[in-house]
Scaffold this active site. Structure first.
Site, PDB file in Angstrom:
ATOM      1  N   LEU A  19      -1.697  -0.858   4.192  1.00  0.00           N
ATOM      2  CA  LEU A  19      -2.583  -1.597   3.295  1.00  0.00           C
ATOM      3  C   LEU A  19      -1.900  -2.848   2.734  1.00  0.00           C
ATOM      4  O   LEU A  19      -2.465  -3.533   1.890  1.00  0.00           O
ATOM      5  CB  LEU A  19      -3.034  -0.695   2.135  1.00  0.00           C
ATOM      6  CG  LEU A  19      -3.956   0.462   2.515  1.00  0.00           C
ATOM      7  CD1 LEU A  19      -4.318   1.270   1.267  1.00  0.00           C
ATOM      8  CD2 LEU A  19      -5.220  -0.037   3.199  1.00  0.00           C
ATOM      9  N   SER A  20      -0.703  -3.151   3.218  1.00  0.00           N
ATOM     10  CA  SER A  20      -0.006  -4.350   2.752  1.00  0.00           C
ATOM     11  C   SER A  20      -0.823  -5.624   2.966  1.00  0.00           C
ATOM     12  O   SER A  20      -0.843  -6.499   2.092  1.00  0.00           O
ATOM     13  CB  SER A  20       1.358  -4.483   3.427  1.00  0.00           C
ATOM     14  OG  SER A  20       2.243  -3.493   2.955  1.00  0.00           O
ATOM     15  N   LYS A  68      13.669  -0.555   8.049  1.00  0.00           N
ATOM     16  CA  LYS A  68      14.370  -0.754   6.784  1.00  0.00           C
ATOM     17  C   LYS A  68      15.882  -0.617   6.925  1.00  0.00           C
ATOM     18  O   LYS A  68      16.639  -1.233   6.171  1.00  0.00           O
ATOM     19  CB  LYS A  68      13.863   0.238   5.732  1.00  0.00           C
ATOM     20  CG  LYS A  68      12.443  -0.040   5.253  1.00  0.00           C
ATOM     21  CD  LYS A  68      12.053   0.911   4.133  1.00  0.00           C
ATOM     22  CE  LYS A  68      10.671   0.582   3.595  1.00  0.00           C
ATOM     23  NZ  LYS A  68      10.317   1.426   2.436  1.00  0.00           N
ATOM     24  N   ASP A 108      11.694  -1.805  -3.294  1.00  0.00           N
ATOM     25  CA  ASP A 108      11.203  -0.432  -3.421  1.00  0.00           C
ATOM     26  C   ASP A 108      11.638   0.203  -4.736  1.00  0.00           C
ATOM     27  O   ASP A 108      10.843   0.880  -5.403  1.00  0.00           O
ATOM     28  CB  ASP A 108      11.695   0.425  -2.252  1.00  0.00           C
ATOM     29  CG  ASP A 108      10.895   0.207  -0.977  1.00  0.00           C
ATOM     30  OD1 ASP A 108       9.712  -0.154  -1.073  1.00  0.00           O
ATOM     31  OD2 ASP A 108      11.461   0.399   0.118  1.00  0.00           O
ATOM     32  N   TYR A 218       0.640   7.256   0.899  1.00  0.00           N
ATOM     33  CA  TYR A 218      -0.711   6.965   0.419  1.00  0.00           C
ATOM     34  C   TYR A 218      -1.778   7.154   1.492  1.00  0.00           C
ATOM     35  O   TYR A 218      -2.978   7.075   1.194  1.00  0.00           O
ATOM     36  CB  TYR A 218      -0.802   5.548  -0.168  1.00  0.00           C
ATOM     37  CG  TYR A 218      -0.497   4.415   0.793  1.00  0.00           C
ATOM     38  CD1 TYR A 218      -1.468   3.930   1.657  1.00  0.00           C
ATOM     39  CD2 TYR A 218       0.754   3.808   0.810  1.00  0.00           C
ATOM     40  CE1 TYR A 218      -1.196   2.882   2.524  1.00  0.00           C
ATOM     41  CE2 TYR A 218       1.034   2.768   1.667  1.00  0.00           C
ATOM     42  CZ  TYR A 218       0.053   2.305   2.519  1.00  0.00           C
ATOM     43  OH  TYR A 218       0.318   1.258   3.379  1.00  0.00           O
ATOM     44  N   GLY A 239       1.499   6.961  -3.616  1.00  0.00           N
ATOM     45  CA  GLY A 239       2.223   5.849  -3.016  1.00  0.00           C
ATOM     46  C   GLY A 239       1.524   4.519  -3.143  1.00  0.00           C
ATOM     47  O   GLY A 239       2.156   3.466  -2.946  1.00  0.00           O
TER      48      GLY A 239
END
Length: 275
Positions: A19-20, A68, A108, A218, A239
């Site tokens: 959903l970014s 990451k 984060d 999420y 989230g």
């Protein structure tokens, strides 16, 4: 309307669920920025090639799994300057283009703390982190400032040294994975494991719980552990809140005027998109 134009993307695999793009596109709209933000599938081992072939087209990039940690491996050869925080937690979720190179950091941890603060929490006596990956290390580094004790329950001891290095003040306790652990011993439980990985832990949640569960996932939502925790009367943070605040911090790092972003409007956009 600002004359500043931004082009950005989130990279990872899988990425279709992200959903970014909703978050950042809405933020651009609120800021009056002419910008675009897309989700691009980049599998493990593909980040260096992406940066070399397409990186110059972007002002900043959000990174999710499995990139990451990969970014740290390629940093020197790819012109990436990693800041002290990201080195400490060995995790990066943000790349900001800096001339011909990149600056790397993680939002984060700061997003995690701000999500807690928004829910009215700023200190914990006893915390349990489920998992020990990149997000868990960011959470660990943040908890070092707001918790009296932290325990980590992961499935592999190989990650213990890495997550222990995230602490400067506390000495974390490492617990062998136990599906029957009594989560009532902690006033905050943070689930950073992949979807389904903590389901057996969830099955053993007592019928009544009083603490707080922060589940960094999420989608799908609710997770089994979130549903069982809520059924037991416990408070749950999803989230989406982490996504919201780490994203706001990313935007502020690139576009300082982003301080005027209204989190309630962004939250509503995320909630609507996740239905």
């Amino acid at each position: 309307m600002s004359d500043k134009s931004l082009k950005a993307a989130v990279l990872g695999f899988p990425i279709a669920h992200s959903l970014s793009p909703v978050l950042h596109t809405k933020a651009f709209d609120l800021l009056g920025v002419a910008g675009s933000y897309e989700a691009i599938e980049v599998a493990s081992g593909g980040l260096a090639d992406f940066l070399k072939s397409q990186g110059a087209n972007y002002d900043y990039l959000s990174l999710t799994m499995p990139l990451k940690e990969e970014v740290l491996v390629i940093a020197e050869s790819s012109g990436i300057e990693v800041d002290e925080l990201a080195l400490q937690i060995q995790s990066v979720n943000t790349l900001i283009r800096n001339g011909s190179g990149w600056s790397a950091t993680s939002t984060d941890g700061s997003g995690f703390v701000k999500a807690l603060a928004n829910a009215g929490y700023d200190h914990f006596n006893s915390v349990l982190i489920l998992g020990a990956g990149g997000t868990a290390r960011a959470v660990a580094g943040a908890l070092d400032e707001i918790a009296d004790s932290v325990a980590i329950m992961g499935r592999s001891v190989r990650r213990n040294v890495g997550i222990a290095a995230c602490f400067r003040k506390l000495a974390p306790e490492f617990i062998t994975w136990d599906d029957q652990i009594d989560l009532r011993n902690f006033d905050l439980v943070v689930n950073t494991t992949p979807s389904g990985a903590a389901d057996l832990v969830a099955e053993n949640i007592p019928s009544k719980v009083d603490g707080l569960l922060f589940d960094v996932l999420y989608k799908p939502w609710p997770t089994l552990i979130a549903r069982r925790w809520s059924d037991g009367g416990g408070k749950v943070i999803s989230g989406l809140e982490l996504l919201l605040y780490q994203g706001i911090d990313q935007i502020n790092a690139v576009y300082p005027l982003g301080q005027k972003i209204i989190d309630s409007e962004l939250r509503l956009a995320l909630i609507n998109a996740s239905k």
